[in-house]
Design a protein around this motif. Structure first.
Motif, PDB file in Angstrom:
ATOM      1  N   PHE A  27       4.386 -18.144 -26.356  1.00  0.00           N
ATOM      2  CA  PHE A  27       4.613 -19.571 -26.563  1.00  0.00           C
ATOM      3  C   PHE A  27       3.544 -20.160 -27.482  1.00  0.00           C
ATOM      4  O   PHE A  27       3.856 -20.984 -28.337  1.00  0.00           O
ATOM      5  N   ASP A  28       2.290 -19.727 -27.320  1.00  0.00           N
ATOM      6  CA  ASP A  28       1.217 -20.211 -28.195  1.00  0.00           C
ATOM      7  C   ASP A  28       1.480 -19.820 -29.644  1.00  0.00           C
ATOM      8  O   ASP A  28       1.387 -20.653 -30.547  1.00  0.00           O
ATOM      9  N   ILE A  32       4.996 -23.447 -29.054  1.00  0.00           N
ATOM     10  CA  ILE A  32       5.724 -24.157 -28.001  1.00  0.00           C
ATOM     11  C   ILE A  32       4.700 -24.617 -26.969  1.00  0.00           C
ATOM     12  O   ILE A  32       4.150 -23.816 -26.224  1.00  0.00           O
ATOM     13  N   ALA A  36       3.229 -22.548 -18.829  1.00  0.00           N
ATOM     14  CA  ALA A  36       4.070 -21.478 -18.278  1.00  0.00           C
ATOM     15  C   ALA A  36       4.450 -21.734 -16.827  1.00  0.00           C
ATOM     16  O   ALA A  36       5.506 -21.298 -16.376  1.00  0.00           O
ATOM     17  N   LEU A  39       7.894 -23.337 -16.557  1.00  0.00           N
ATOM     18  CA  LEU A  39       9.042 -22.721 -17.213  1.00  0.00           C
ATOM     19  C   LEU A  39      10.259 -22.588 -16.300  1.00  0.00           C
ATOM     20  O   LEU A  39      11.371 -22.943 -16.694  1.00  0.00           O
ATOM     21  N   THR A 103      10.995 -29.618 -27.330  1.00  0.00           N
ATOM     22  CA  THR A 103      10.164 -28.495 -26.871  1.00  0.00           C
ATOM     23  C   THR A 103      10.938 -27.651 -25.872  1.00  0.00           C
ATOM     24  O   THR A 103      10.909 -26.416 -25.937  1.00  0.00           O
ATOM     25  N   ALA A 107      11.983 -23.725 -26.045  1.00  0.00           N
ATOM     26  CA  ALA A 107      11.612 -22.798 -24.968  1.00  0.00           C
ATOM     27  C   ALA A 107      12.845 -22.089 -24.420  1.00  0.00           C
ATOM     28  O   ALA A 107      12.819 -20.872 -24.189  1.00  0.00           O
ATOM     29  N   VAL A 110      13.940 -19.440 -26.909  1.00  0.00           N
ATOM     30  CA  VAL A 110      13.054 -18.274 -26.875  1.00  0.00           C
ATOM     31  C   VAL A 110      13.306 -17.450 -25.618  1.00  0.00           C
ATOM     32  O   VAL A 110      13.316 -16.215 -25.667  1.00  0.00           O
TER      33      VAL A 110
END
Length: 165
Positions: A27-28, A32, A36, A39, A103, A107, A110
């Motif tokens: 994510f970094d 994003i 965590a 999530l 965002t 996420a 991904v």
């Protein structure tokens, strides 16, 4: 049988830590900005819409207290919204904050890509680990470790009694 070195729980914890740490790293790298720890909540709210902490807990499989400890800081940062339940003012309904929707969309996309990554990992190691862990979780819900240990001890005791007879 000698105890495993290291113990199974330690291996499971390390593997879980690796997945979490590497997920944070991904994510970094992808830019994003999402904690965590949020999530599972983000994915649940994205898929199912607004829910109470009890509903989130049931869906995700954590306690309501864990869910609330994670969602409240997210409310403060605008990731989540909170509003009283119109049917029961004692309950709070959580949703995804407007400012966080782009965002969250990134996420979720991904995480969809990660499904293929996990499948390739399962193929690489020759085990569908998710299916195995879900089966283990269900088996332990049916019969706990202490029940299994007690059964094993009773079986060993019975076998020892039969051998001495």
């Amino acid at each position: 049988m000698a105890p495993r070195e290291p113990q199974f729980g330690a291996i499971l914890f390390r593997a879980s830590q690796l997945v979490g740490d590497q997920g944070v790293e991904a994510f970094d790298v992808l830019g994003i900005a999402l904690d965590a720890r949020w999530l599972s909540i983000v994915l649940a709210l994205n898929a199912r819409g607004p829910m109470t902490s009890t509903q989130l807990a049931e869906h995700i499989g954590h306690s309501r207290q864990v869910i609330e400890s994670r969602v409240k800081p997210g409310v403060a940062r605008g990731i989540f919204t909170s509003r009283p339940d119109p049917d029961d003012a004692r309950r709070t309904i959580y949703g995804i904050g407007d400012a966080a929707k782009s965002t969250v969309a990134r996420a979720v996309a991904v995480m969809g890509e990660f499904e293929a990554v996990y499948q390739a990992l399962w193929d690489e190691i020759g085990i569908d680990l998710e299916a195995g862990l879900l089966a283990m979780e269900a088996a332990l819900a049916r019969r706990s470790l202490i029940q299994r240990l007690s059964d094993q001890r009773a079986g060993a005791l019975a076998a020892g009694t039969e051998e001495s007879a």
